[in-house]
Write a protein that holds these residues in place. Structure first.
Motif, PDB file in Angstrom:
ATOM      1  N   TYR B 107       0.868  -1.475  -0.066  1.00  0.00           N
ATOM      2  CA  TYR B 107       0.030  -0.027   0.067  1.00  0.00           C
ATOM      3  C   TYR B 107       0.908   1.202   0.200  1.00  0.00           C
ATOM      4  O   TYR B 107       1.466   1.498  -1.030  1.00  0.00           O
ATOM      5  CB  TYR B 107      -0.845   0.008   1.290  1.00  0.00           C
ATOM      6  CG  TYR B 107      -1.911   0.953   1.224  1.00  0.00           C
ATOM      7  CD1 TYR B 107      -2.558   1.732   0.305  1.00  0.00           C
ATOM      8  CD2 TYR B 107      -2.640   1.221   2.683  1.00  0.00           C
ATOM      9  CE1 TYR B 107      -3.758   2.679   0.578  1.00  0.00           C
ATOM     10  CE2 TYR B 107      -3.637   2.292   2.650  1.00  0.00           C
ATOM     11  CZ  TYR B 107      -3.939   2.796   1.770  1.00  0.00           C
ATOM     12  OH  TYR B 107      -5.095   3.787   1.893  1.00  0.00           O
ATOM     13  N   ARG B 136      -2.057  -2.718  -4.110  1.00  0.00           N
ATOM     14  CA  ARG B 136      -3.232  -1.546  -4.200  1.00  0.00           C
ATOM     15  C   ARG B 136      -2.896  -0.236  -4.544  1.00  0.00           C
ATOM     16  O   ARG B 136      -3.720   0.684  -4.691  1.00  0.00           O
ATOM     17  CB  ARG B 136      -4.176  -1.767  -2.837  1.00  0.00           C
ATOM     18  CG  ARG B 136      -3.280  -1.100  -1.701  1.00  0.00           C
ATOM     19  CD  ARG B 136      -4.418  -0.948  -0.713  1.00  0.00           C
ATOM     20  NE  ARG B 136      -5.347  -0.072  -0.624  1.00  0.00           N
ATOM     21  CZ  ARG B 136      -6.315   0.417  -0.044  1.00  0.00           C
ATOM     22  NH1 ARG B 136      -6.296   0.086   1.297  1.00  0.00           N
ATOM     23  NH2 ARG B 136      -7.139   1.650  -0.490  1.00  0.00           N
ATOM     24  N   THR B 154      -7.037   1.173  -6.341  1.00  0.00           N
ATOM     25  CA  THR B 154      -8.160   1.065  -5.308  1.00  0.00           C
ATOM     26  C   THR B 154      -8.349   2.581  -4.917  1.00  0.00           C
ATOM     27  O   THR B 154      -7.380   3.337  -5.204  1.00  0.00           O
ATOM     28  CB  THR B 154      -7.681   0.517  -3.977  1.00  0.00           C
ATOM     29  OG1 THR B 154      -6.572   0.933  -3.626  1.00  0.00           O
ATOM     30  CG2 THR B 154      -7.617  -1.050  -4.090  1.00  0.00           C
ATOM     31  N   GLU B 158     -11.141   2.368   0.432  1.00  0.00           N
ATOM     32  CA  GLU B 158     -11.577   1.264   0.188  1.00  0.00           C
ATOM     33  C   GLU B 158     -10.492   0.390   0.971  1.00  0.00           C
ATOM     34  O   GLU B 158      -9.274   0.860   1.455  1.00  0.00           O
ATOM     35  CB  GLU B 158     -11.400   0.706  -1.245  1.00  0.00           C
ATOM     36  CG  GLU B 158     -12.539   1.226  -1.878  1.00  0.00           C
ATOM     37  CD  GLU B 158     -12.535   0.946  -3.429  1.00  0.00           C
ATOM     38  OE1 GLU B 158     -13.290   0.820  -4.223  1.00  0.00           O
ATOM     39  OE2 GLU B 158     -11.330   0.924  -4.099  1.00  0.00           O
ATOM     40  N   VAL B 159     -10.755  -0.846   1.577  1.00  0.00           N
ATOM     41  CA  VAL B 159      -9.900  -1.717   2.236  1.00  0.00           C
ATOM     42  C   VAL B 159      -9.993  -2.931   1.390  1.00  0.00           C
ATOM     43  O   VAL B 159     -10.835  -3.597   0.871  1.00  0.00           O
ATOM     44  CB  VAL B 159     -10.521  -2.064   3.523  1.00  0.00           C
ATOM     45  CG1 VAL B 159      -9.735  -2.849   4.348  1.00  0.00           C
ATOM     46  CG2 VAL B 159     -10.807  -0.748   4.302  1.00  0.00           C
ATOM     47  N   LYS B 161      -8.905  -6.911   2.046  1.00  0.00           N
ATOM     48  CA  LYS B 161      -8.787  -7.752   3.023  1.00  0.00           C
ATOM     49  C   LYS B 161      -8.186  -9.152   2.381  1.00  0.00           C
ATOM     50  O   LYS B 161      -9.007  -9.522   1.373  1.00  0.00           O
ATOM     51  CB  LYS B 161     -10.066  -8.154   3.663  1.00  0.00           C
ATOM     52  CG  LYS B 161     -10.431  -7.233   4.799  1.00  0.00           C
ATOM     53  CD  LYS B 161     -11.658  -7.967   5.362  1.00  0.00           C
ATOM     54  CE  LYS B 161     -12.182  -7.223   6.724  1.00  0.00           C
ATOM     55  NZ  LYS B 161     -13.055  -8.049   7.428  1.00  0.00           N
ATOM     56  N   TRP B 176     -13.277  -3.827   0.256  1.00  0.00           N
ATOM     57  CA  TRP B 176     -14.315  -3.555   1.161  1.00  0.00           C
ATOM     58  C   TRP B 176     -14.592  -2.156   1.072  1.00  0.00           C
ATOM     59  O   TRP B 176     -13.335  -1.279   0.998  1.00  0.00           O
ATOM     60  CB  TRP B 176     -14.150  -4.037   2.451  1.00  0.00           C
ATOM     61  CG  TRP B 176     -14.473  -5.295   2.711  1.00  0.00           C
ATOM     62  CD1 TRP B 176     -13.716  -6.357   2.600  1.00  0.00           C
ATOM     63  CD2 TRP B 176     -15.389  -5.854   3.492  1.00  0.00           C
ATOM     64  NE1 TRP B 176     -14.012  -7.435   2.955  1.00  0.00           N
ATOM     65  CE2 TRP B 176     -15.255  -7.354   3.466  1.00  0.00           C
ATOM     66  CE3 TRP B 176     -16.697  -5.681   4.107  1.00  0.00           C
ATOM     67  CZ2 TRP B 176     -16.079  -8.345   4.151  1.00  0.00           C
ATOM     68  CZ3 TRP B 176     -17.480  -6.343   4.765  1.00  0.00           C
ATOM     69  CH2 TRP B 176     -17.268  -7.662   4.579  1.00  0.00           C
ATOM     70  N   ASP B 177     -15.664  -1.494   1.472  1.00  0.00           N
ATOM     71  CA  ASP B 177     -15.727  -0.047   1.709  1.00  0.00           C
ATOM     72  C   ASP B 177     -15.218   0.156   2.926  1.00  0.00           C
ATOM     73  O   ASP B 177     -15.829  -0.520   3.898  1.00  0.00           O
ATOM     74  CB  ASP B 177     -17.233   0.568   1.373  1.00  0.00           C
ATOM     75  CG  ASP B 177     -17.159   1.234  -0.011  1.00  0.00           C
ATOM     76  OD1 ASP B 177     -16.161   1.602  -0.594  1.00  0.00           O
ATOM     77  OD2 ASP B 177     -18.470   0.883  -0.735  1.00  0.00           O
ATOM     78  N   LEU B 178     -14.456   1.108   3.229  1.00  0.00           N
ATOM     79  CA  LEU B 178     -14.309   1.579   4.814  1.00  0.00           C
ATOM     80  C   LEU B 178     -15.423   1.713   5.483  1.00  0.00           C
ATOM     81  O   LEU B 178     -15.422   1.130   6.698  1.00  0.00           O
ATOM     82  CB  LEU B 178     -12.956   2.882   4.735  1.00  0.00           C
ATOM     83  CG  LEU B 178     -12.360   3.166   6.140  1.00  0.00           C
ATOM     84  CD1 LEU B 178     -11.795   2.131   6.530  1.00  0.00           C
ATOM     85  CD2 LEU B 178     -11.530   4.118   5.744  1.00  0.00           C
ATOM     86  N   ARG B 182     -16.859   0.215   9.527  1.00  0.00           N
ATOM     87  CA  ARG B 182     -17.021   0.957  10.710  1.00  0.00           C
ATOM     88  C   ARG B 182     -18.123   0.637  11.526  1.00  0.00           C
ATOM     89  O   ARG B 182     -19.277   0.302  10.974  1.00  0.00           O
ATOM     90  CB  ARG B 182     -16.739   2.598  10.222  1.00  0.00           C
ATOM     91  CG  ARG B 182     -15.650   2.678  10.016  1.00  0.00           C
ATOM     92  CD  ARG B 182     -15.287   4.337   9.789  1.00  0.00           C
ATOM     93  NE  ARG B 182     -13.956   4.758   9.934  1.00  0.00           N
ATOM     94  CZ  ARG B 182     -13.457   5.838   8.768  1.00  0.00           C
ATOM     95  NH1 ARG B 182     -14.355   6.583   8.246  1.00  0.00           N
ATOM     96  NH2 ARG B 182     -12.142   5.699   8.849  1.00  0.00           N
TER      97      ARG B 182
END
Lengths: 314, 182
Positions: B107, B136, B154, B158-159, B161, B176-178, B182
């Motif tokens: 990252y 990413r 990305t 975004e995350v 995983k 995933w969407d951050l 949450r």
């Protein structure tokens, strides 16, 4: 990135163990494993405390604790300011508070304090507003020594749960005994404090997980670790003992006494030793002795404590 | 909760690792004098799997190690709690070895920078290469990977995983969407 771990409120200082949860104390021991690995590497240094300045404020003489803390801070890449009261303006009458204000203006980020007066480390924490590690204050506490003792026992037996540590000698004047009596039961171990009645404050019996006895054979029976305390001859002016020989005959940690302990029991001593007084040369140097291991572990424990107190934010 | 997208399925993870293993062999003209070091946490099983593939392909046992970079992070002053420091274990001499550092996601590059510092403190390898399962983007340092399982552009919100069989019970890469997490 490693996940943060929840272990209760984060104490700002290590003055004693009052505010420290067993989880946080265990984390210090766990991270000391890594610090020991660092000490075995070709480069015995990590950058975790880069940019921070740690003041070794020693108002009482000490060689091994001061050296151990100094090396620990340097191994973590902190800058170290060493302040020895003997060679300072304290001798000219400057108060502790004034001394601290001067040191703080040097942009010190944390203090390691050794002082002959009980409670001095609390005072430094109050006036400096910076994290403080108590490196021994009067008769009250010496938390990093207790942590390294606990670590050495855990290293030997894999766990502290259900282990018994017998501590023999001048309990009355010993901050090491007091800190161990506070720490070890928090981590699941039992503590037996033993010494002549004059050197065994009855008040300590009220601590959970702690028993008192004046009989050394009874104290050592079933113990996994036996710690001899230094007989503080400089504090023996109050008629606490009949004679040193009588004391040695009864309370000395030696091979004969160790026969009563568990078969794999180890011998500890916080140092410096009075050989052939509180501990025999044979016990100090024998195969059960972990005294030099304690010294090595001390540096790793102090690196871990510095890491816990100085890294991260509230 | 479900991920926004499945980026790699178990089969695709396996194929990506097989391809990386071939690329490692090709670039290094074999697997002699190589070592694989995984960065905690998911880099470690990925390094072990790559070592297994190298051994199958070349008949050479490639030593593996594990590296924790916690004490080398440059954001230690910002973490709220102290992270647990995990074990670093490199049970072989790094001298004259070409080390392939293995991580799951590349990252900002800060983890890799820390890993390079940590590795160099352990010895002086002949060279260091970097293998990641997913790149990413969003680099903050001039670092690039030598072997990439999947390049995945990305957004910062975004995350990615990565799951591995050894710790998560399944192999996959998910986006995933951050906000959803949450």
């Amino acid at each position: 990135m490693n996940a943060p771990v929840s272990m209760g409120a984060r104490p700002r200082n290590l003055l004693d163990f009052q505010d420290w949860t067993p989880e946080r104390l265990t984390a210090i021991l766990d991270n000391a494993d890594t610090m020991l690995q660092v000490l075995d590497r070709p480069v015995k240094k990590v950058p975790a405390l880069q940019g921070l300045t740690v003041c070794n404020a020693f108002f009482e003489n000490s060689t091994r604790t001061r050296t151990s803390f100094e090396l620990a801070a340097r191994r973590m890449s902190a800058d170290v300011l060493t302040f020895a009261a003997g060679a300072s303006s304290v001798n000219k009458g400057e108060s502790l508070r004034d001394t601290l204000e001067v040191l703080t203006s040097y942009k010190v980020d944390a203090y390691i304090v050794r002082h002959h007066a009980s409670g001095a480390a609390h005072l430094v924490a109050k006036y400096s507003g910076k994290p403080v590690i108590n490196a021994g204050d009067g008769r009250r506490a010496h938390p990093t020594q207790a942590l390294l003792d606990a670590y050495t026992v855990r290293q030997e037996f894999g766990s502290l749960e259900g282990k018994t540590v017998a501590i023999l000698g001048d309990v009355r004047h010993s901050r090491v005994a007091r800190s161990n009596a506070e720490l070890l039961p928090k981590l699941g171990a039992n503590v037996v404090l033993c010494g002549p009645a004059t050197l065994l404050p009855a008040g300590l019996a009220s601590l959970p997980g702690v028993t008192l006895t004046t009989d050394p054979r009874e104290a050592v029976r079933g113990a996994h670790a036996v710690m001899a305390l230094r007989l503080q001859r400089e504090r023996m002016t109050g008629g606490f003992l009949g004679s040193l020989q009588e004391y040695a005959d009864t309370y000395q940690v030696n091979e004969r006494l160790m026969q009563e302990a568990e078969s794999g029991a180890i011998v500890l001593h916080p140092g410096p030793m009075n050989r052939d007084l509180e501990i025999s040369g044979e016990a100090a140097d024998g195969p059960r002795s972990r005294i030099l291991k304690q010294v090595e572990n001390g540096q790793a424990i102090r690196m871990s404590v510095l890491y816990h107190l100085l890294v991260g934010r509230e | 909760m479900t991920p926004k997208a499945i980026i790699l399925t178990p089969d695709e993870v396996r194929r990506a690792l097989t391809r990386i293993a071939h690329e490692i062999i090709e670039r290094n003209k074999g697997a002699e004098q190589l070592a694989l070091i995984g960065v905690h946490t998911r880099g470690i099983p990925l390094a072990a799997r790559l070592a297994q593939k190298l051994s199958e392909l070349e008949g050479v046992a490639v030593p593996t190690g594990m590296l924790d970079i916690t004490l080398y992070r440059d954001d230690l002053s910002e973490v709220a709690q102290q992270p647990i420091i995990r074990e670093t274990q490199v049970p072989f001499d790094l001298r004259d070895r070409r080390v392939v550092l293995v991580d799951d996601v590349l990252y900002t590059g800060r983890t890799v920078r820390a890993a390079l510092d940590a590795l160099i403190d352990l010895g002086r390898p002949a060279g260091i290469q970097l293998a990641v399962l997913v790149d990413r983007g969003h680099r903050e340092l001039p670092i690039r990977a030598d072997y990439v399982g999947k390049n995945l552009p990305t957004a910062a919100g975004e995350v990615v995983k990565v799951k591995v069989q050894e710790t998560d019970g399944v192999d996959s890469v998910e986006l995933w969407d951050l906000e959803a997490l949450r």
